[in-house]
Scaffold this motif. Structure first.
Motif, short mmCIF file in Angstrom:
data_model
loop_
_atom_site.label_atom_id
_atom_site.label_comp_id
_atom_site.label_asym_id
_atom_site.label_seq_id
_atom_site.Cartn_x
_atom_site.Cartn_y
_atom_site.Cartn_z
N THR A 49 0.81 -1.22 0.00
CA THR A 49 0.00 0.00 0.00
C THR A 49 0.84 1.27 0.00
O THR A 49 0.30 2.35 -0.16
N ARG A 50 2.13 1.16 0.18
CA ARG A 50 3.02 2.32 0.15
C ARG A 50 3.15 2.86 -1.26
O ARG A 50 3.14 2.09 -2.22
N LYS A 51 3.36 4.15 -1.34
CA LYS A 51 3.65 4.74 -2.64
C LYS A 51 5.03 4.31 -3.08
O LYS A 51 5.94 4.15 -2.25
N ARG A 72 8.74 4.63 -4.09
CA ARG A 72 9.73 5.63 -3.67
C ARG A 72 10.70 5.91 -4.80
O ARG A 72 11.22 4.98 -5.42
N GLU A 113 7.26 15.90 -7.65
CA GLU A 113 6.27 16.18 -6.60
C GLU A 113 5.12 17.01 -7.16
O GLU A 113 3.96 16.77 -6.82
N ASP A 130 1.28 12.87 -5.30
CA ASP A 130 0.27 12.04 -4.65
C ASP A 130 0.48 10.56 -4.94
O ASP A 130 -0.04 9.70 -4.24
N LYS A 131 1.30 10.25 -5.97
CA LYS A 131 1.52 8.87 -6.36
C LYS A 131 2.90 8.33 -5.97
O LYS A 131 3.12 7.13 -5.96
N TYR A 132 3.84 9.24 -5.71
CA TYR A 132 5.22 8.83 -5.42
C TYR A 132 5.74 9.53 -4.16
O TYR A 132 5.42 10.69 -3.91
N ASP A 133 6.58 8.83 -3.43
CA ASP A 133 7.34 9.40 -2.33
C ASP A 133 8.68 9.77 -2.94
O ASP A 133 9.44 8.88 -3.37
#
Length: 146
Positions: free
Chosen positions: A8-10, A12, A32, A37-40
């Motif tokens: 469930t993590r975005k 990275r 960013e 909202d989709k990537y860390d």
């Protein structure tokens, strides 16, 4: 509150450059902007310097927030998990350490705007051009993953 699981993590993304003063910061801020909202997203440098004021100026001119940007070294990140490690300069690509927990590694070599000579306005023009090249690359990269 529970910790997010790996599924469930975005994803990275780590952008690497030699100094983490211009190109990697631009790539971080622009990813960013388009897909935060989709990537860390993070950036770091092999030999971290000081955030170039022309990087900040070039980004702010196109409405990209910069107050959160900070120069970081790569060493503390070597054991972290990244979906993508993307180098944005040839030197970082050649000298990039192994990120054993990275799934994908990409190279997006861009000219170093910090090496530009001339007046501040002439140097800023180089920063703008590189910013626009990175912007185009980030947008096409995001579109491929949509």
């Amino acid at each position: 509150m529970t910790e997010p699981t790996q599924t469930t993590r975005k994803p990275r993304v780590l952008f690497l450059c030699t100094g983490n003063t211009a190109r990697s910061q631009m790539a971080q801020a622009l990813l960013e902007k388009y897909a935060g909202d989709k990537y860390d997203v993070m950036s770091a440098g092999l030999e971290p310097g000081t955030l170039n004021p022309l990087t900040v100026k070039a980004l702010e001119e196109v409405g990209v927030p910069t107050d959160h940007l900070a120069v970081k070294p790569t060493t503390p990140l070597l054991q972290e998990h990244f979906t993508f490690v993307i180098t944005v300069c040839d030197r970082a690509e050649q000298n990039c350490p192994i990120f054993p927990h990275a799934i994908y590694r990409e190279s997006w070599p861009f000219e170093d705007p910090a090496a530009a000579q001339g007046s501040e306005e002439e140097r800023l023009e180089v920063f703008r051009r590189v910013r626009d090249e990175i912007d185009e690359k980030v947008q096409s990269w995001v579109a491929l993953r949509a």
